[in-house]
Every structure is written in structure tokens, then in C-alpha cells.
Design an enzyme around this catalytic site. Structure first.
Site, PDB file in Angstrom:
ATOM      1  N   THR A 211      30.168  40.400  31.568  1.00 15.80           N
ATOM      2  CA  THR A 211      31.482  40.431  30.907  1.00 15.80           C
ATOM      3  C   THR A 211      31.857  39.017  30.465  1.00 15.80           C
ATOM      4  O   THR A 211      31.021  38.129  30.429  1.00 15.80           O
ATOM      5  CB  THR A 211      32.546  41.064  31.847  1.00 15.80           C
ATOM      6  N   ASN A 212      33.097  38.795  30.074  1.00 12.65           N
ATOM      7  CA  ASN A 212      33.539  37.445  29.711  1.00 12.65           C
ATOM      8  C   ASN A 212      34.945  37.213  30.242  1.00 12.65           C
ATOM      9  O   ASN A 212      35.527  38.088  30.884  1.00 12.65           O
ATOM     10  CB  ASN A 212      33.456  37.241  28.194  1.00 12.65           C
ATOM     11  N   ARG A 213      35.514  36.070  29.970  1.00 10.07           N
ATOM     12  CA  ARG A 213      36.759  35.665  30.637  1.00 10.07           C
ATOM     13  C   ARG A 213      38.029  36.126  29.927  1.00 10.07           C
ATOM     14  O   ARG A 213      39.129  35.739  30.318  1.00 10.07           O
ATOM     15  CB  ARG A 213      36.797  34.135  30.758  1.00 10.07           C
TER      16      ARG A 213
END
Ligand code: CTP
Length: 410
Positions: A211-213
């Protein structure tokens, strides 16, 4: 040129116990002359400064003060809260301000504001020292956080004989502000806006994800700002803990593939804001069972496959008049990359921000963006809270796409 903005507009005017209440018959008169229907609600102390008879005469409706005046219609505050297009409290006394900031419902006026489903505009008016008190400042900030519009008091001579801040703006200035809010609330009436927000989450195995932030804050702020302008808003969101803005229809998705299908289902929207941080690659063959530590070869062999570029597909199928807005998060060569994206994906606008800049990008309450247009325009905006960034983007994008035509009177 006279406009028809307020013709048939349903307005609630709450009048409270401040000397500036003496100006409200003039305010009502101006609004009625513009064709608005005005229902006055007066707090009990308001009538020490202006009579209910005067306000009833100019508004051509009885003034409501007492919640229980008629036992059959004591739920009128709820009906009124749904009836109004805009609720204005002018003047707003320090006392009523304190009540509203805490959600009190102990009067017809306070209960109606609490039930109001429309934008609320408040015009505080009191003496300078009261206006400057930290409690008043905090209560006004609280109202602003609820999304109320606050019209600042003006500098001038006050009832106490002192000169300072605390004067209610003149009625014609309040009418101008009311018109701006009414215009804003209906700018996008009849249009459909699609906003994507948040990260996507791509499974690696039964428990792990790539995933990412992204938190979704920018996309949620845009969805809120679009709904406040009267658009029908669909928000397609990756995993996010944020609360769905009022009036927004939310579709929760997890992976880039799910986001692609959810977007395709609404691909005909008039405005598409692709603010989601969509994974560009996802594990090609996620394992249905949990990979064990000892599965070294399987872990080393995890292969990533490109996801579908949702925005690219929208750009390829763009219908005439549709407005497509892409987002770009870069660490370097931002403008050149963003321009290239704009062209390659057939976009109208790209909102560029730098992930490595303080106060911008993921997980911050603020953002600093550069807006690039298809016409070659480029504007770097100041750093501001993401809600304000959303407003600033719409203030530029909507007029350029013809959404803010004013209707002259017939
Ligand atoms: N986007 C999309 N579908 C994807 C990936 C991104 O619709 N699979 C959208 C994003 O929501 C954003 C824009 O495309 O609006 C970002 O453009 P993109 O070229 O994908 O930027 P990056 O992901 O940063 O790619 P690059 O590494 O090439 O800069």
C-alpha cells in the site's frame, strides 16, 4: 445588472440580543425586495432591541421566538431546518455564539440552527473587549470547524462609546455575502462529480498487503467542497478512517482493480477528480494462504504486474464537456512530469505536489500544490490546510469550465 439569485430563496434569519439587532428590519427589507422568503427567529433578548412586530411586518411572516408557543407545532424547528436554503444569524451575540458552539438547543433559534440542513452564516456583533476574548475567539473557531461561514465584525464606533472591532457589517454587505453563498451552493446543481481518494491496498498473501501512505484527506476535502456547491458527489475511497462528508455517496474499495470498476460505473460524471494514490503495480499472483518465513523462494519470487491506469482509460474515453483532473505526487522534475501526464492522459488539469516538501503530500493537514492547466497555465498556490486547497482548486477549475455563469433577471 440585477440578478435573480435570491428570488424564491428560503432564508432563516436568526436575530439575537445585540444592539445591532436594530439594523435587521433593513436587512429583511433588502432580502424581501430581492424576492427571498424570510422567516425570522428571534431570541427572547433580541426583542429588547427590535420589536417582533417590526420584523413580522417587513418579513410578512410571524416572528418565531418560543418553541412551545403552539403545542401542535413544537417540532417546527426540524421542518424549518429542512425548509431553508440558508440560515443567517445576524447579529450573533456572545451568548448565542457560546450556545451554538456547544450545540445547545434551548430556544427556537438554537434548535433550528442545530437542525439546519443548509449552510449557516453568522455575523457576530458585540463590544470590542468581548469580541477579542479568547472564549469568543475559540467559539467562533468552533463554528468555523462545523463548516459555518463567519462574517467578521467590523471596526468602528460601538454602543459602549468605545471604538474597536465588534460592529455588525451593514445590511447591504450581508446581502452581498448571502448572495455569494447562495451562488456557491447552487454552482454545481444538476452535475455529477466523481472523486477518488486514499490509497489502494494490494494483497501479497492472505495477511499482507502493498500500500502507500495516502490518508484520503485531500480527496475527502474535495468531495465535501463539491457537495457544498450542490453537485451530486460519488466518492470512491480506498481504505480510510475519514468520515464521509455530508451529502456524499461513498463507495469503499480496496484494490486498484476494485477502484477501476467502481470508477467505470460512474465514468460519465461531469467532473472527475482522481485524487487517489492508486498502486501502479500489484502482486501478480497473491497467495491465498499466508506465506511462511521459510517460504524464502516464494517471497523472493513475488512478481509485480502493472495495474490498469484508471485515469488513462477515462482520458481515452473522455466525452465532450467532461472535466478530468489528475494528481501528481513527485520528488523531482515535477512540472515537466506533470505536463507530460496532462498530455498523455488527455487531462484538463493536473494538481502537482511534492512528497518531499514540508507541509505537503501524505499524512499532513496542509498541502502546497501547483495547478497546471491544459491551456498551458501554471499556478503555484500557497501552503494551506487541505480544505482550503480544495476550495482554491474549485475556485480556479469551475469558472474555467463554465460552471459559474450568472443568470440575469428576465
Ligand atoms: N492513477 C490512476 N490509475 C493508476 C495509477 C494512477 O488513475 N493505476 C491516477 C492517480 O489517481 C493520479 C494520476 O493517475 O491522479 C497519477 O499519475 P501517474 O502517471 O500514475 O503518476 P504516478 O503514479 O506517480 O506515476 P509515475 O511514477 O509515472 O510518475
Amino acid at each position: 445588472m440585477k440578478d435573480c439569485l435570491l428570488r424564491g430563496c428560503k432564508l432563516i434569519l436568526g436575530v439575537t440580543g445585540s444592539i445591532a439587532a436594530y439594523k435587521t428590519p433593513e436587512l429583511v427589507r433588502l432580502l424581501v425586495r430581492e424576492g427571498a422568503e424570510v422567516q425570522v427567529l428571534a431570541s427572547p433578548t433580541a426583542t429588547r432591541f427590535v420589536t417582533a412586530e417590526t420584523l413580522a411586518t417587513v418579513s410578512r411572516r410571524p416572528v418565531l421566538t418560543d418553541m412551545f408557543a403552539d403545542h401542535k407545532t413544537w417540532t417546527q424547528h426540524v421542518a424549518l431546518g429542512r425548509w431553508a436554503d440558508l440560515c443567517i444569524i445576524a447579529p450573533l451575540s456572545a451568548q448565542t455564539l457560546a450556545k451554538l458552539s456547544h450545540g445547545f438547543a434551548d430556544s427556537m433559534l438554537a434548535a433550528t440552527v442545530l437542525a439546519a440542513q443548509c449552510p449557516v452564516l453568522v455575523c457576530p456583533a458585540m463590544d470590542h473587549d468581548m469580541y477579542m476574548h479568547r472564549a469568543v475567539r475559540a467559539n467562533l473557531a468552533q463554528l468555523a470547524a462545523y463548516g459555518y461561514h463567519v462574517m467578521d465584525a467590523e471596526l468602528g464606533e460601538l454602543a459602549s462609546g468605545l471604538t474597536g472591532y465588534g460592529r455588525m457589517p451593514e445590511p447591504h454587505a450581508i446581502v452581498t455575502r448571502i448572495k455569494a453563498l447562495v451562488r456557491r451552493a447552487t454552482t454545481l446543481a444538476g452535475t455529477h462529480a466523481l472523486v477518488t481518494a486514499g490509497p489502494t491496498r494490494e494483497p501479497v498473501d492472505a495477511v499482507r498487503v502493498v500500500t502507500n501512505r495516502s490518508t484520503g484527506t485531500m480527496g475527502f476535502a474535495l468531495a465535501d467542497a463539491l457537495a457544498r456547491r450542490g453537485a451530486q458527489v460519488t466518492l470512491v475511497s480506498g481504505p480510510s478512517h475519514l468520515k464521509t462528508p455530508a451529502g456524499v455517496s461513498r463507495v469503499d474499495v480496496e484494490t486498484a482493480a476494485e477502484m477501476a470498476s467502481a470508477v467505470a460505473a460512474h465514468g460519465s460524471a461531469d467532473y472527475v477528480f482522481m485524487a487517489a494514490a492508486v498502486a501502479d503495480y500489484a502482486p501478480a499472483a497473491p497467495s491465498a494462504r499466508k506465506l511462511k518465513k521459510r517460504d524464502r523462494d516464494a517471497v523472493r519470487a513475488i512478481a509485480l504486474a502493472p495495474t490498469k491506469d484508471i485515469l488513462q482509460a477515462l482520458g481515452a474515453d473522455k466525452r465532450p464537456g467532461q472535466v478530468l483532473i489528475g494528481f501528481a505526487m513527485e520528488t523531482h522534475d515535477g512540472v515537466a512530469n506533470a505536463r507530460q501526464k496532462l498530455k498523455a492522459k488527455n487531462l484538463d488539469w493536473v494538481v502537482l505536489n511534492y512528497v518531499n516538501e514540508a507541509g505537503a503530500g501524505f499524512g499532513t493537514g496542509t498541502n502546497r500544490v501547483t495547478l497546471l492547466g491544459r491551456d498551458g497555465s501554471e499556478e503555484r498556490l500557497a501552503r494551506m490546510p487541505k480544505r482550503a486547497v480544495a476550495e482554491a482548486l474549485l475556485e480556479r477549475i469551475l469558472p474555467a469550465s463554465g460552471a459559474e455563469r450568472s443568470e440575469p433577471c428576465a
